[in-house]
Design a protein around this motif. Structure first.
Motif, mmCIF file in Angstrom:
data_model
loop_
_atom_site.group_PDB
_atom_site.id
_atom_site.type_symbol
_atom_site.label_atom_id
_atom_site.label_comp_id
_atom_site.label_asym_id
_atom_site.label_seq_id
_atom_site.Cartn_x
_atom_site.Cartn_y
_atom_site.Cartn_z
ATOM 1 N N VAL A 55 54.024 34.223 29.637
ATOM 2 C CA VAL A 55 53.383 33.945 29.500
ATOM 3 C C VAL A 55 53.278 33.053 30.743
ATOM 4 N N LYS A 56 51.606 33.607 31.460
ATOM 5 C CA LYS A 56 51.227 33.022 32.332
ATOM 6 C C LYS A 56 49.517 31.916 32.627
ATOM 7 N N VAL A 57 49.648 30.632 33.264
ATOM 8 C CA VAL A 57 48.900 30.062 32.828
ATOM 9 C C VAL A 57 48.301 29.741 34.218
ATOM 10 N N LEU B 149 46.806 33.450 30.796
ATOM 11 C CA LEU B 149 46.289 32.392 29.857
ATOM 12 C C LEU B 149 45.180 32.199 31.505
ATOM 13 N N THR B 150 44.042 31.852 30.716
ATOM 14 C CA THR B 150 42.836 31.561 32.281
ATOM 15 C C THR B 150 41.649 30.651 31.374
ATOM 16 N N ASP B 151 40.214 30.129 32.847
ATOM 17 C CA ASP B 151 39.975 29.335 32.145
ATOM 18 C C ASP B 151 38.285 30.169 31.294
ATOM 19 N N GLN B 152 38.564 31.640 30.786
ATOM 20 C CA GLN B 152 37.281 32.189 30.073
ATOM 21 C C GLN B 152 38.239 32.436 28.432
ATOM 22 N N LEU C 259 38.518 39.237 29.652
ATOM 23 C CA LEU C 259 37.434 39.999 30.086
ATOM 24 C C LEU C 259 35.993 40.406 29.512
ATOM 25 N N TYR C 260 35.596 39.789 30.593
ATOM 26 C CA TYR C 260 33.898 41.030 30.139
ATOM 27 C C TYR C 260 33.325 41.440 30.706
ATOM 28 N N THR C 261 32.154 42.580 30.894
ATOM 29 C CA THR C 261 31.859 43.728 32.107
ATOM 30 C C THR C 261 31.943 42.852 33.060
ATOM 31 N N ALA C 262 31.536 41.759 33.600
ATOM 32 C CA ALA C 262 31.063 41.494 34.359
ATOM 33 C C ALA C 262 31.515 39.577 34.284
ATOM 34 N N ASP C 263 31.491 39.414 35.779
ATOM 35 C CA ASP C 263 31.875 37.666 35.905
ATOM 36 C C ASP C 263 31.087 37.131 35.132
ATOM 37 N N PRO C 264 31.278 36.691 33.769
ATOM 38 C CA PRO C 264 30.151 35.284 33.127
ATOM 39 C C PRO C 264 29.718 33.667 33.686
ATOM 40 N N ARG C 265 30.300 33.768 35.233
ATOM 41 C CA ARG C 265 29.933 32.398 35.512
ATOM 42 C C ARG C 265 28.990 33.599 36.080
ATOM 43 N N ARG C 266 28.658 34.600 36.568
ATOM 44 C CA ARG C 266 27.537 34.880 37.142
ATOM 45 C C ARG C 266 26.314 36.121 36.775
ATOM 46 N N ALA D 179 36.350 48.249 38.605
ATOM 47 C CA ALA D 179 34.611 47.571 38.303
ATOM 48 C C ALA D 179 34.526 46.801 37.771
ATOM 49 N N MET D 180 34.931 45.805 36.765
ATOM 50 C CA MET D 180 33.791 44.564 35.900
ATOM 51 C C MET D 180 35.017 43.520 36.934
ATOM 52 N N ALA D 181 36.362 43.504 36.930
ATOM 53 C CA ALA D 181 36.472 42.414 37.365
ATOM 54 C C ALA D 181 35.648 41.997 38.607
ATOM 55 N N GLY D 182 35.489 40.463 38.909
ATOM 56 C CA GLY D 182 35.203 39.585 40.285
ATOM 57 C C GLY D 182 36.437 39.147 40.103
ATOM 58 N N GLY D 183 36.085 38.292 41.484
ATOM 59 C CA GLY D 183 36.946 36.870 42.322
ATOM 60 C C GLY D 183 36.936 35.623 41.217
ATOM 61 N N GLY E 181 42.792 34.039 42.147
ATOM 62 C CA GLY E 181 42.141 35.237 42.128
ATOM 63 C C GLY E 181 41.608 36.669 41.448
ATOM 64 N N GLY E 182 40.827 35.555 40.855
ATOM 65 C CA GLY E 182 40.134 35.721 39.574
ATOM 66 C C GLY E 182 40.616 36.804 38.722
ATOM 67 N N MET E 183 39.156 37.640 38.317
ATOM 68 C CA MET E 183 40.306 38.719 36.768
ATOM 69 C C MET E 183 40.739 40.191 37.417
ATOM 70 N N THR F 283 42.823 40.310 39.947
ATOM 71 C CA THR F 283 44.455 40.107 39.814
ATOM 72 C C THR F 283 45.019 40.459 37.575
ATOM 73 N N LYS F 284 44.183 40.051 37.310
ATOM 74 C CA LYS F 284 44.454 39.847 35.850
ATOM 75 C C LYS F 284 45.245 41.626 35.569
ATOM 76 N N ILE F 285 43.938 42.624 36.246
ATOM 77 C CA ILE F 285 43.821 42.982 36.004
ATOM 78 C C ILE F 285 44.512 45.050 36.080
HETATM 79 N N1 LIG Z 1 34.598 40.949 34.793
HETATM 80 C C1 LIG Z 1 34.989 39.263 34.390
HETATM 81 N N2 LIG Z 1 35.481 38.569 33.463
HETATM 82 C C2 LIG Z 1 35.507 37.020 32.612
HETATM 83 N N3 LIG Z 1 35.834 36.327 34.136
HETATM 84 C C3 LIG Z 1 35.828 37.196 35.760
HETATM 85 C C4 LIG Z 1 35.484 38.622 35.231
HETATM 86 N N4 LIG Z 1 35.479 38.708 36.664
HETATM 87 C C5 LIG Z 1 35.687 37.332 37.508
HETATM 88 N N5 LIG Z 1 36.206 35.833 36.547
HETATM 89 C C6 LIG Z 1 36.169 35.070 36.733
HETATM 90 O O1 LIG Z 1 38.004 35.463 36.466
HETATM 91 C C7 LIG Z 1 38.031 33.365 36.729
HETATM 92 C C8 LIG Z 1 39.250 33.223 36.682
HETATM 93 O O2 LIG Z 1 40.522 33.710 37.742
HETATM 94 P P1 LIG Z 1 40.812 32.372 37.736
HETATM 95 O O3 LIG Z 1 40.309 31.369 39.346
HETATM 96 O O4 LIG Z 1 41.401 32.647 39.443
HETATM 97 O O5 LIG Z 1 41.713 31.688 37.408
HETATM 98 P P2 LIG Z 1 43.206 31.109 37.007
HETATM 99 O O6 LIG Z 1 43.360 30.068 37.777
HETATM 100 O O7 LIG Z 1 43.131 31.386 35.955
HETATM 101 O O8 LIG Z 1 44.040 32.627 37.554
HETATM 102 C C9 LIG Z 1 37.372 33.359 35.443
HETATM 103 O O9 LIG Z 1 36.697 31.549 35.511
HETATM 104 C C10 LIG Z 1 35.565 34.034 36.041
HETATM 105 O O10 LIG Z 1 34.663 33.513 36.487
#
Ligand SMILES: Nc1ncnc2c1ncn2[C@@H]1O[C@H](COP(=O)(O)OP(=O)(O)O)[C@@H](O)[C@H]1O
Ligand SMILES: N[C@@H](CCC(=O)OP(=O)(O)O)C(=O)O
Length: 386
Positions: free
Chosen positions: A20-22, A184-187, A190-197, A216-220, A228-230, A232-234
């Motif tokens: 489990v990673k937080v 485990l993260t703050d979203q 995964l969404y098709t694009a960064d939901p914050r933007r 291609a879906m994952a942003g920073g 890392g954003g998404m 690095t999770k992908i």
């Molecule tokens: N496609 C996406 N789906 C969901 N979140 C995304 C996506 N692309 C970028 N993000 C961003 O990645 C963030 C999570 O990564 P990060 O801030 O590194 O968190 P953590 O500290 O949990 O590793 C989200 O808050 C979101 O804004």
């Protein structure tokens, strides 16, 4: 891309060993300081998993937790992230004290022991250290203790850093051959694009780990705390799938998230590994590791390996070929020279020669120390041609 609901729930329900990673933003409440309530919640759930409280099945769990730098910055009174690497390292060293202490306290309150493990890239790239880290972690898991892992920030610089703990989580999943990696993260996932933007971003319930379309879906990173954003999770899910582990990306504040996941509830985004664990291990040994030597075994040992799934003990060894170190991959041959198996040697060739035909009771007088009873443990062994 989609699977039916049964397959989805089965992946986590059948997982017996989980990593489990937080991330930092969750652990430190976006940098406000260690989130005691959240760490308490995860610890309660980890303890329940270890005890089998979720569904009666005890599980082995490793926690990979970020947050040392963010917590260290807070303790040092720094309001913005320093640019200098040595300042980041200093902050991590300060913050790690609080991080480890909080997990220790919360897990203990739930009746579970914890252990701090700090790792670097170099540790996992070096075969001997890799094997040592693996043995230590598996021993801790066998003791029912929850290892709490972070990167050893003191001794790494930018070039050799994991840099983000998503990668570290995946490498740990590879190291212990976990069944699943839960990020485990703050979203919610995964969404098709960064939901914050992008408010039109659609939630992805499940996909194949390693599918290039996901990248291609994952942003920073979304916050100033996360790194890392998404993406690095992908990539972590792809890496974890290399050893057969599926990944779930889920919201860390989802009530009972870990317990519900292992009960088979569909929470977060599931990225399914496409290769089974045993197949993945074979592939890994075949692809990544060069054979450094061999041991020849007698008929009894050959039968135990081939048909009974046992470890190789030195008592069944008749000869040692080549020069190799602990942690190197060696071949195991029968008396006719046929390769039965490959695996990671627990002993270097010089020691192995001393141990040929010897029972484990004699190892200590021969070597001057007591070590593993196996030459190659069955967990580190793959049968050839099977
Ligand atoms: N496609 C996406 N789906 C969901 N979140 C995304 C996506 N692309 C970028 N993000 C961003 O990645 C963030 C999570 O990564 P990060 O801030 O590194 O968190 P953590 O500290 O949990 O590793 C989200 O808050 C979101 O804004
Ligand atoms: N070792 C670092 C973690 C690196 C990091 O920021 O990771 P993450 O928040 O998971 O993207 C720390 O504990 O601060």
């Amino acid at each position: 891309m989609n699977m039916n609901a049964n397959q989805v729930s089965d992946v986590l329900r059948h997982a017996r060993r989980l990593v489990v990673k937080v991330g930092s933003s969750l652990v430190t409440n976006e940098g406000r300081g260690l989130d005691e309530v959240a760490i308490g919640e995860w610890s309660r759930q980890l303890a329940a998993l270890v005890r089998g409280g979720a569904d009666g099945v005890p599980r082995e769990v490793i926690m990979v937790s970020s947050g040392a730098i963010a917590e260290g910055m807070k303790r040092l009174g720094w309001t913005s992230r320093p640019k200098e690497i040595h300042e980041l390292q200093a902050a991590a060293a300060v913050g790690q004290m609080g991080l480890a202490q909080m997990y220790e306290t919360k897990l203990r309150e739930n009746g579970i022991g914890s252990a701090q493990v700090l790792l670097t890239h170099a540790d996992l790239a070096d075969r001997e250290r890799y094997l040592n880290a693996r043995s230590t972690l598996l021993t801790l898991l066998g003791l029912g203790v929850v290892p709490v892992i972070n990167e050893n920030d003191t001794v790494v610089n930018d070039e050799i850093k994991f840099g983000d703990n998503d990668t570290l989580g995946a490498l740990v999943a590879n190291l212990v051959e976990a069944d699943a990696l839960v990020i485990l993260t703050d979203q919610k996932g995964l969404y098709t694009a960064d939901p914050r933007r992008d408010p039109a971003a659609q939630f992805v319930h499940e996909a194949k780990a390693g599918d290039p379309a996901l990248e291609a879906m994952a942003g920073g990173a979304g916050s100033s705390i996360g790194r890392g954003g998404m993406i690095t999770k992908i990539l972590a899910a792809k890496r974890a799938a290399g050893s057969g582990a599926s990944t779930v990306i889920a919201w860390g504040r989802e009530p009972d998230v870990l317990l519900r996941l292992v009960q088979g509830q569909s929470i977060g985004t599931l990225l399914v590994a496409q290769t089974a664990k045993t197949q993945a291990r074979k592939q890994w040994m075949a692809d990544h590791l060069q054979l450094r030597g061999a041991v020849v075994v007698d008929d009894g040992a050959a039968t135990k390996l081939r048909h009974e799934g046992k470890s190789l003990l030195p008592i069944g060894m008749t000869a040692v070929e080549g020069e190799f170190a602990r942690g190197d991959v060696i071949a195991v041959r029968d008396a006719s020279g046929a390769e039965i198996a490959r695996g990671l040697a627990n002993y270097a060739s010089a020691e192995a020669r001393l141990l040929c035909r010897k029972p484990s009771l004699e190892f200590e007088p021969l070597l001057g120390y007591a070590a593993e009873p196996e030459m190659v443990h069955r967990d580190n062994l793959v049968l050839m041609g099977g």
